[in-house]
Design an enzyme around this catalytic site. Structure first.
Site, mmCIF file in Angstrom:
data_model
loop_
_atom_site.group_PDB
_atom_site.id
_atom_site.type_symbol
_atom_site.label_atom_id
_atom_site.label_comp_id
_atom_site.label_asym_id
_atom_site.label_seq_id
_atom_site.Cartn_x
_atom_site.Cartn_y
_atom_site.Cartn_z
ATOM 1 N N GLU A 433 0.789 -1.232 0.000
ATOM 2 C CA GLU A 433 0.000 0.000 0.000
ATOM 3 C C GLU A 433 0.825 1.288 0.000
ATOM 4 O O GLU A 433 0.667 2.148 0.877
ATOM 5 C CB GLU A 433 -0.974 0.018 1.193
ATOM 6 C CG GLU A 433 -2.028 -1.057 1.115
ATOM 7 C CD GLU A 433 -3.067 -0.963 2.234
ATOM 8 O OE1 GLU A 433 -2.863 -0.167 3.178
ATOM 9 O OE2 GLU A 433 -4.087 -1.676 2.151
ATOM 10 N N GLU A 537 -6.229 -8.167 -0.096
ATOM 11 C CA GLU A 537 -6.876 -7.796 1.168
ATOM 12 C C GLU A 537 -8.355 -7.497 0.916
ATOM 13 O O GLU A 537 -8.697 -6.780 -0.032
ATOM 14 C CB GLU A 537 -6.207 -6.569 1.813
ATOM 15 C CG GLU A 537 -4.835 -6.826 2.399
ATOM 16 C CD GLU A 537 -4.326 -5.624 3.199
ATOM 17 O OE1 GLU A 537 -5.165 -4.827 3.680
ATOM 18 O OE2 GLU A 537 -3.096 -5.499 3.336
#
Length: 669
Positions: A433, A537
């Protein structure tokens, strides 16, 4: 008895006074039992039969009184004392006093030998007329036996103490099994002397490890790519398959486009997150940086205990039994290196990462390696290690931290290019991320290209994963092309978007089926998106209410009190579907035992809808396997609550038919 003459009485009194003075002078030193007078002097000073009889009675009486007054456990052996020849003629009176001081050894009394000693030491008994040298020999023999016994006891005690210390040394935090900590019994056959002095107490010393279960505890300082192989066995076995629907690790997986991965993250283990383990975060602790800073010298013991207990081999057994076939293991850069000013615990998590991979191998689970925290922080969020400013490719030290991250991957890729990892590590992550909405896009793209080139040069053959940077999947078409095996990683949630969190239950299932299926399909096509895409995720949470989810002490979008100091993203009015004060995190955070059957049906359908959509890409990894309390973020707790399929490959819903109307479920939690 012959009358005593006055001169003798005077001499006796004088001798007694001299003897008492000697006793006073020697009172601070250990006393010795007296030597018997030589036999020649005894014969010249023979006593009458009546005297002997009376003295024997006196001696017996005094011995009895001495034994009554002196408990066995407190009696002390007396050292022999030299007798003045001038008072030999009065030996009979002093002999019975000597009997009071003679004490049988406690050890010999326990062995039932006190009567024999009485016969030898009794003075004027049957042994009285024998040779004094023989008595001395017997006395020394007894003293020798006692000494040998004492030496044996000491040696045994030392050996037992050393054996007991093998399981834990002064440098280890390990405790015995009766405290709930690992027993570390595999250290029993290892000598601490085999650990070089320079390595004692370091992370290479197995006697300093909290948990040695399933580790190779033979000392080694061998490294590959500059990273230690500590704890690894020299052999491995890739013959296991996670279940009958997937090949064993030794056999190629094939195309992820036709056989998508079904996996789960093991988050909050080697990289901490406050909402996963809230028990570690209190009193102003907001991330791993502030936690380790606060703990100081205690950080290693505290975090290693967490590493050893939060995840076990049973974790991997349960993951495989749930019908999953992959695990994504997040870890951070301090598993490899630390820098000036870093409070993080250095390299302890590395050993647990290696053991976790071996447990995954043992149960047929393939691995996605995920670097969750980079030097400087790639996104400024707590799960990168440090909440706050982004210091990776940004700010005064941005370039330095970018190079540090490349140096880290240089080591990691050399290590995981070994043959033992070529089958099991199927995804190699570069950066979790990266916040490309705050970073310069060209800087991140250049770094990603450099990192990809580096790890391929070092022998990594696994798919290399990079994060979508929150730019939107449509914006990746035509970027980073020509890099074989590069895979785009996207994380999909409805609850972190103020427009999507207000969807009602039916809309959430519909969006998972239609919206995310469309995105996956477009992203997989190089004409409309990047190409290979994996969804590493997601969760089935339909609120952002889990404590600490949005950072420690921060409010929620659901209730309308979300404010992290940035007005552009603040949500200051209730965001749940009713958009009023009825929006409640209290009910949303309630124990799963209070869930209605209708709400369980929704949660199960919402999860299976996402699984179906993400399998239009290269597959998925649920976030996360385990939490302390947040049920809708835990695959483990979800299975127990009946809101996830018992087997990930055997689902009851695949987006057909359309989602029902969940009118019976309150839209406020």
């Amino acid at each position: 008895m012959a009358p005593q003459e006055s001169p003798r009485r005077k001499r006796r009194d004088r001798d007694h006074e001299q003897h008492r003075e000697r006793r006073r002078r020697n009172s601070d030193t250990p006393r010795r039992s007296r030597h018997e007078a030589p036999s020649s002097e005894r014969s010249s000073q023979a006593l009458s039969a009546n005297s002997l009889a009376q003295l024997n009675l006196i001696n017996q009486h005094e011995r009895a009184r001495a034994q009554e007054k002196t408990p066995q456990k407190t009696r002390r052996k007396r050292r022999p004392e030299i007798v003045d020849e001038k008072i030999v003629d009065e030996r009979s009176r002093r002999d019975h006093k000597r009997k009071k001081r003679r004490v049988v050894s406690g050890a010999l009394l326990e062995e039932g030998k006190s009567q024999k000693l009485k016969g030898i030491r009794g003075g004027y008994g049957s042994e009285d007329g024998g040779d004094g040298g023989k008595k001395k020999k017997r006395l020394w023999l007894i003293l020798g036996i006692v000494t040998v016994i004492v030496i044996i006891i000491i040696v045994v005690a030392v050996v037992v103490s050393k054996n007991n210390s093998k399981g834990s040394s002064s440098t280890t935090a390990a405790a015995t099994s009766d405290t709930g900590a690992p027993s570390n019994s595999n250290l029993n056959g290892v000598s601490e002397s085999s650990i070089p002095a320079t390595a004692k107490g370091t992370d290479l010393d197995p006697f300093s490890w909290y948990d040695t279960t399933d580790f190779n505890v033979t000392y080694t300082d061998e490294t590959v790519g500059g990273l230690p192989v500590m704890g690894l066995l020299s052999t491995w076995d890739d013959s296991k398959a996670a279940n009958d629907n997937v090949p064993p690790i030794a056999t190629s997986w094939g195309s992820y486009a036709t056989r998508p991965a079904r996996g789960v993250n093991i988050g909050g283990w080697l990289s901490l997150e406050p909402f996963i383990t809230p028990s570690l975060f209190s009193g102003g602790i907001v991330d791993e940086y502030t936690l380790t800073t606060s703990l100081g010298s205690q950080a290693k013991a505290r975090l290693e205990k967490h590493y050893a207990t939060f995840v076990s081999e049973q974790t991997f057994i349960d993951i495989a039994n749930a019908g999953l076939d992959h695990v994504r293991i997040p870890f951070s850069y301090w598993a490899v290196a630390v820098y000036d000013g870093d409070p993080y615990v250095y390299r302890v998590s590395w050993r647990y990462l290696l053991r976790g991979i071996e447990w995954a191998r043992k149960h047929g689970l393939r691995v996605n390696l995920d670097v969750h925290g980079l030097p400087g922080s790639q996104n400024g969020w707590n799960h990168s290690g440090r909440l706050g400013a982004i210091g990776w490719l940004n700010g005064a030290n941005g370039a330095t931290n970018g190079q540090r991250a490349l140096d880290m991957h240089d080591k990691l890729s050399k290590f995981f290019a070994q043959d033992r990892y070529k089958n099991i590590v199927t995804f190699y992550g570069l950066a979790n991320e990266p916040k490309m909405t705050a970073l310069k896009q060209e800087d991140v793209l250049a770094w990603t290209t450099n990192a990809y080139t580096l790890v391929r040069k070092n022998g990594i053959t696994a798919n290399v994963v990079f994060g979508d940077g929150f730019m939107g999947l449509d914006n990746w078409q035509g970027k980073l092309t020509g890099l074989e095996g590069l895979v785009l990683d996207v994380h999909q949630y409805v609850i972190f978007n103020s427009g999507q969190i207000s969807y009602n239950h039916t809309q959430k299932v519909d969006y998972a089926c239609s919206g995310w299926t469309e995105q996956a399909t477009k992203s997989m096509n190089v004409a409309t998106g990047f190409g290979p895409t994996i969804f590493a995720e997601w969760s089935q949470a339909d609120t952002d209410c889990a404590p600490n989810l949005n950072n420690v002490g921060v409010g929620t979008r659901w209730e309308g009190n979300y404010n992290v100091g940035d007005p552009s993203i603040a949500v200051l009015s209730p965001g749940c579907p009713t958009k009023n004060s009825a929006c409640s995190c209290t009910e949303a955070n309630a124990n799963s035992g209070s869930y209605s059957d209708a709400y369980k049906q929704f949660l199960l359908m919402f999860a299976e809808a996402q699984m179906t959509s993400f399998e239009k890409g290269w597959g998925w990894f649920y976030w996360t396997w385990k939490t302390e309390s947040a049920t809708q973020w835990s695959y483990q707790l979800g299975l127990a609550a009946g809101i996830l399929p018992a087997k990930a490959y055997a689902r009851s819903y695949n987006c057909t038919p359309a989602a029902p109307n969940f009118a019976g479920i309150p839209e406020t939690y």
